[in-house]
Write a protein that holds these residues in place. Structure first.
Motif, PDB file in Angstrom:
ATOM      1  N   GLY A   1       0.792  -1.229   0.000  1.00  0.00           N
ATOM      2  CA  GLY A   1       0.000   0.000   0.000  1.00  0.00           C
ATOM      3  C   GLY A   1       0.821   1.275   0.000  1.00  0.00           C
TER       4      GLY A   1
ATOM      5  N   GLY B   1       2.222   2.631  -2.498  1.00  0.00           N
ATOM      6  CA  GLY B   1       1.990   3.405  -3.724  1.00  0.00           C
ATOM      7  C   GLY B   1       2.973   3.051  -4.826  1.00  0.00           C
ATOM      8  N   LYS B   2       3.577   1.881  -4.742  1.00  0.00           N
ATOM      9  CA  LYS B   2       4.556   1.462  -5.762  1.00  0.00           C
ATOM     10  C   LYS B   2       3.885   1.320  -7.130  1.00  0.00           C
ATOM     11  CE  LYS B   2       5.535  -2.283  -3.397  1.00  0.00           C
ATOM     12  NZ  LYS B   2       4.668  -2.018  -2.218  1.00  0.00           N
ATOM     13  N   SER B   3       2.789   0.545  -7.163  1.00  0.00           N
ATOM     14  CA  SER B   3       2.093   0.364  -8.441  1.00  0.00           C
ATOM     15  C   SER B   3       1.570   1.705  -8.946  1.00  0.00           C
ATOM     16  CB  SER B   3       0.918  -0.602  -8.284  1.00  0.00           C
ATOM     17  OG  SER B   3       1.372  -1.822  -7.743  1.00  0.00           O
ATOM     18  N   SER B   4       1.116   2.541  -8.004  1.00  0.00           N
ATOM     19  CA  SER B   4       0.569   3.839  -8.389  1.00  0.00           C
ATOM     20  C   SER B   4       1.629   4.727  -9.036  1.00  0.00           C
ATOM     21  CB  SER B   4      -0.009   4.559  -7.174  1.00  0.00           C
ATOM     22  OG  SER B   4      -1.040   3.791  -6.614  1.00  0.00           O
TER      23      SER B   4
ATOM     24  N   ALA C   1      -3.811  -1.363  -6.052  1.00  0.00           N
ATOM     25  CA  ALA C   1      -4.890  -1.973  -5.282  1.00  0.00           C
ATOM     26  C   ALA C   1      -5.764  -0.850  -4.759  1.00  0.00           C
ATOM     27  CB  ALA C   1      -4.295  -2.731  -4.107  1.00  0.00           C
TER      28      ALA C   1
ATOM     29  N   ARG D   1       1.646   9.797  -1.166  1.00  0.00           N
ATOM     30  CA  ARG D   1       0.431  10.110  -0.397  1.00  0.00           C
ATOM     31  C   ARG D   1       0.553  11.386   0.425  1.00  0.00           C
ATOM     32  NH1 ARG D   1      -3.034   5.372   0.166  1.00  0.00           N
ATOM     33  NH2 ARG D   1      -3.684   6.222   2.157  1.00  0.00           N
TER      34      ARG D   1
ATOM     35  N   ASP E   1      -0.838  14.100  -0.022  1.00  0.00           N
ATOM     36  CA  ASP E   1      -2.151  14.741   0.142  1.00  0.00           C
ATOM     37  C   ASP E   1      -2.871  14.235   1.394  1.00  0.00           C
ATOM     38  OD1 ASP E   1      -2.039  12.368  -1.558  1.00  0.00           O
ATOM     39  OD2 ASP E   1      -4.216  12.505  -1.598  1.00  0.00           O
ATOM     40  N   GLN E   2      -2.450  13.085   1.892  1.00  0.00           N
ATOM     41  CA  GLN E   2      -3.099  12.511   3.063  1.00  0.00           C
ATOM     42  C   GLN E   2      -2.575  13.087   4.372  1.00  0.00           C
ATOM     43  OE1 GLN E   2      -5.720   9.985   2.885  1.00  0.00           O
ATOM     44  NE2 GLN E   2      -5.640  10.961   0.889  1.00  0.00           N
TER      45      GLN E   2
ATOM     46  N   ASN F   1       0.514  10.645  -6.254  1.00  0.00           N
ATOM     47  CA  ASN F   1       0.191   9.842  -7.433  1.00  0.00           C
ATOM     48  C   ASN F   1      -1.224  10.130  -7.895  1.00  0.00           C
ATOM     49  OD1 ASN F   1       2.550   8.157  -7.694  1.00  0.00           O
ATOM     50  ND2 ASN F   1       1.934   7.230  -5.761  1.00  0.00           N
TER      51      ASN F   1
HETATM   52  N1  LIG Z   1      -4.338   9.829  -1.633  1.00  0.00           N
HETATM   53  C1  LIG Z   1      -3.393   9.152  -2.252  1.00  0.00           C
HETATM   54  N2  LIG Z   1      -3.553   7.840  -2.450  1.00  0.00           N
HETATM   55  C2  LIG Z   1      -2.559   7.166  -3.074  1.00  0.00           C
HETATM   56  C3  LIG Z   1      -1.370   7.804  -3.524  1.00  0.00           C
HETATM   57  N3  LIG Z   1      -0.565   6.864  -4.076  1.00  0.00           N
HETATM   58  C4  LIG Z   1      -1.245   5.686  -3.979  1.00  0.00           C
HETATM   59  N4  LIG Z   1      -2.442   5.867  -3.375  1.00  0.00           N
HETATM   60  C5  LIG Z   1      -3.456   4.852  -3.041  1.00  0.00           C
HETATM   61  O1  LIG Z   1      -2.887   3.991  -2.063  1.00  0.00           O
HETATM   62  C6  LIG Z   1      -3.309   2.641  -2.256  1.00  0.00           C
HETATM   63  C7  LIG Z   1      -2.114   1.714  -2.417  1.00  0.00           C
HETATM   64  O2  LIG Z   1      -1.415   2.020  -3.595  1.00  0.00           O
HETATM   65  P1  LIG Z   1      -0.671   0.908  -4.475  1.00  0.00           P
HETATM   66  O3  LIG Z   1      -0.048   1.625  -5.608  1.00  0.00           O
HETATM   67  O4  LIG Z   1      -1.560  -0.232  -4.773  1.00  0.00           O
HETATM   68  O5  LIG Z   1       0.450   0.429  -3.431  1.00  0.00           O
HETATM   69  P2  LIG Z   1       1.509  -0.765  -3.579  1.00  0.00           P
HETATM   70  O6  LIG Z   1       1.002  -1.865  -2.709  1.00  0.00           O
HETATM   71  O7  LIG Z   1       2.773  -0.193  -3.011  1.00  0.00           O
HETATM   72  O8  LIG Z   1       1.655  -1.137  -5.020  1.00  0.00           O
HETATM   73  C8  LIG Z   1      -4.219   2.686  -3.489  1.00  0.00           C
HETATM   74  O9  LIG Z   1      -5.540   2.783  -3.052  1.00  0.00           O
HETATM   75  C9  LIG Z   1      -3.812   3.957  -4.203  1.00  0.00           C
HETATM   76  O10 LIG Z   1      -4.869   4.501  -4.964  1.00  0.00           O
HETATM   77  C10 LIG Z   1      -1.232   9.212  -3.306  1.00  0.00           C
HETATM   78  O11 LIG Z   1      -0.229   9.852  -3.644  1.00  0.00           O
HETATM   79  N5  LIG Z   1      -2.275   9.827  -2.673  1.00  0.00           N
END
Ligand SMILES: Nc1nc2c(ncn2[C@@H]2O[C@H](COP(=O)(O)OP(=O)(O)O)[C@@H](O)[C@H]2O)c(=O)[nH]1
Ligand SMILES: [Mg+2]
Length: 375
Positions: free
Chosen positions: A138, A140-143, A163, A290, A292-293, A334
């Motif tokens: 979670g 944000g790697k894929s993002s 995800a 993230r 923005d969070q 992202n």
């Molecule tokens: N608010 C916000 N959400 C993000 C950001 N980057 C990723 N996410 C959310 O965080 C969650 C996990 O991201 P994902 O890319 O699947 O993480 P991974 O497990 O590292 O590949 C998803 O619901 C994304 O939409 C960001 O910069 N801001």
């Protein structure tokens, strides 16, 4: 204060002030009369005047408060009350203190996109620059991969790899390569081995396997196993990796809103991998996602990111926890739920990615005079 019978009134009131850290703030207003008792308050409490910091002034009917060398703590609602026998009157104003921008960003995307689209790898033996993105579930790697694809391919790729926060169960355990159009860049998205709190099971890749990937021993599409590291006789094991099999830049992904709560076990594994990458001379960066969070101001206006105290705090926390210098940490956002392209978002990602590309390219050049790669 005398026995004036004229009730005090304001001719002009205090104005809202927004200043940068270190600047002086002057709050000023004018009343109809001068024989009044002036009382200053901050956030509803009598102002505690500090010598050399606050200066209260009155010149005729003009009243002022000077706050020298403003700090974040000086933020607040300031009220001036004027009183005499005939009555009293108040007016208030907000003072906000912004941090100085501590890093500057080029908020124009086109020059960066052009540079990257025309990018030529210096060492012609290297076909593509390979980036390994590692970090917890979670993060944000894929993002990030989606976001970079979006920027270069000009269409939003939200959530095709990422995800959703709700389902959250799309784990990447395969050593899968992601490309961006025909650009000479390749991404691998690897989650470190960690326990998924909800299902109580371990997921992800072992640290020793991630290190093998850095060295170029692991072929595309290998499926990581938690119990055992890849064996040398596995068909995905590359015995004598060339520079094209190696990772040229390691990017640690840390979510800004979770850095505080990240398991020390996960942090330790990330540190171990970074230490190994350092030994191998592989350049390393941290992308802090993230943003923005954690910061409303940044959420509303990304160009304020390097003025935000909260963002700075989170970066400092990343720096301390992972043991990386601040100048290697890039806060970014992202694409995740937006439906339109956002140039500011692109610029933050592009700046960070540009540095990753240059570092990876430099790493690839180091080996240009050698026939075989150094292990
Ligand atoms: N608010 C916000 N959400 C993000 C950001 N980057 C990723 N996410 C959310 O965080 C969650 C996990 O991201 P994902 O890319 O699947 O993480 P991974 O497990 O590292 O590949 C998803 O619901 C994304 O939409 C960001 O910069 N801001
Ligand atoms: Mg993922």
């Amino acid at each position: 204060m005398g026995s004036s019978s004229t009730k005090p009134e304001f001719v002009s009131v205090l104005a809202t002030k927004q200043v940068k850290v270190g600047q002086d703030v002057i709050l000023r207003c004018q009343a109809n009369i001068q024989e009044v008792l002036a009382k200053w308050e901050k956030n509803g409490h009598p102002l505690e005047c500090v010598e050399g910091k606050h200066k209260i002034g009155q010149s005729g009917t003009t009243f002022s408060l000077t706050i020298k060398d403003s700090k974040k703590e000086d933020e607040g609602n300031y009220t001036l009350t004027l009183t005499n026998n005939a009555g009293s009157v108040s007016c208030s104003a907000m003072v906000t203190v912004e941090l100085k921008e501590w890093r500057t960003v080029q908020w124009k995307q086109d020059p960066m996109i052009t540079t990257l689209k025309n990018f030529k790898i210096t060492n012609e033996k290297v076909r593509e620059l390979r980036f390994l993105l590692h970090g917890p579930i979670g993060a944000g790697k894929s993002s990030i991969i989606n976001t970079i694809k979006t920027i270069f391919e000009g269409q939003l790729y939200i959530n095709c790899l990422a995800a959703s926060d709700l389902s959250g169960k799309s784990f990447t355990t395969k050593y899968e390569k992601f490309s961006v159009g025909t650009l000479p860049f390749a991404f691998y998205d690897v989650m470190g081995l960690e326990k998924d709190q909800e299902i109580g099971q371990s997921k992800g890749a072992r640290s020793d396997d991630i290190i093998k990937a850095l060295k170029g021993h692991i072929a595309n599409d290998y499926k990581f196993k938690q119990e055992v590291s890849i064996c040398e006789d596995n068909r995905y094991y590359i015995n004598s990796p060339t520079l094209n099999d190696k990772i040229h830049c390691l990017v640690s992904i840390i979510p800004a809103d979770r850095v505080t709560l990240m398991d020390s076990d996960v942090i330790q594994k990330m540190k171990d991998i970074r230490a190994e990458a350092s030994k191998l001379g592989i350049p390393q960066l941290v992308f802090m996602t993230r943003v923005d969070q954690v910061c409303k101001i940044t959420q509303d206006d990304l160009t304020k990111i390097y003025q935000s105290k909260k963002i700075k705090e989170k970066m400092e926390e990343c720096s301390t926890r992972l043991g990386v210098p601040m100048n290697c940490i890039f806060p970014l956002k992202n694409y995740h739920e937006e439906t339109k392209m956002n140039e500011k978002l692109n610029c933050l990602v592009l700046e960070a990615f540009m540095l990753a590309v240059h570092s990876a390219n430099e790493y690839g050049t180091k080996f240009s005079h050698k026939q075989k790669c150094i292990e």
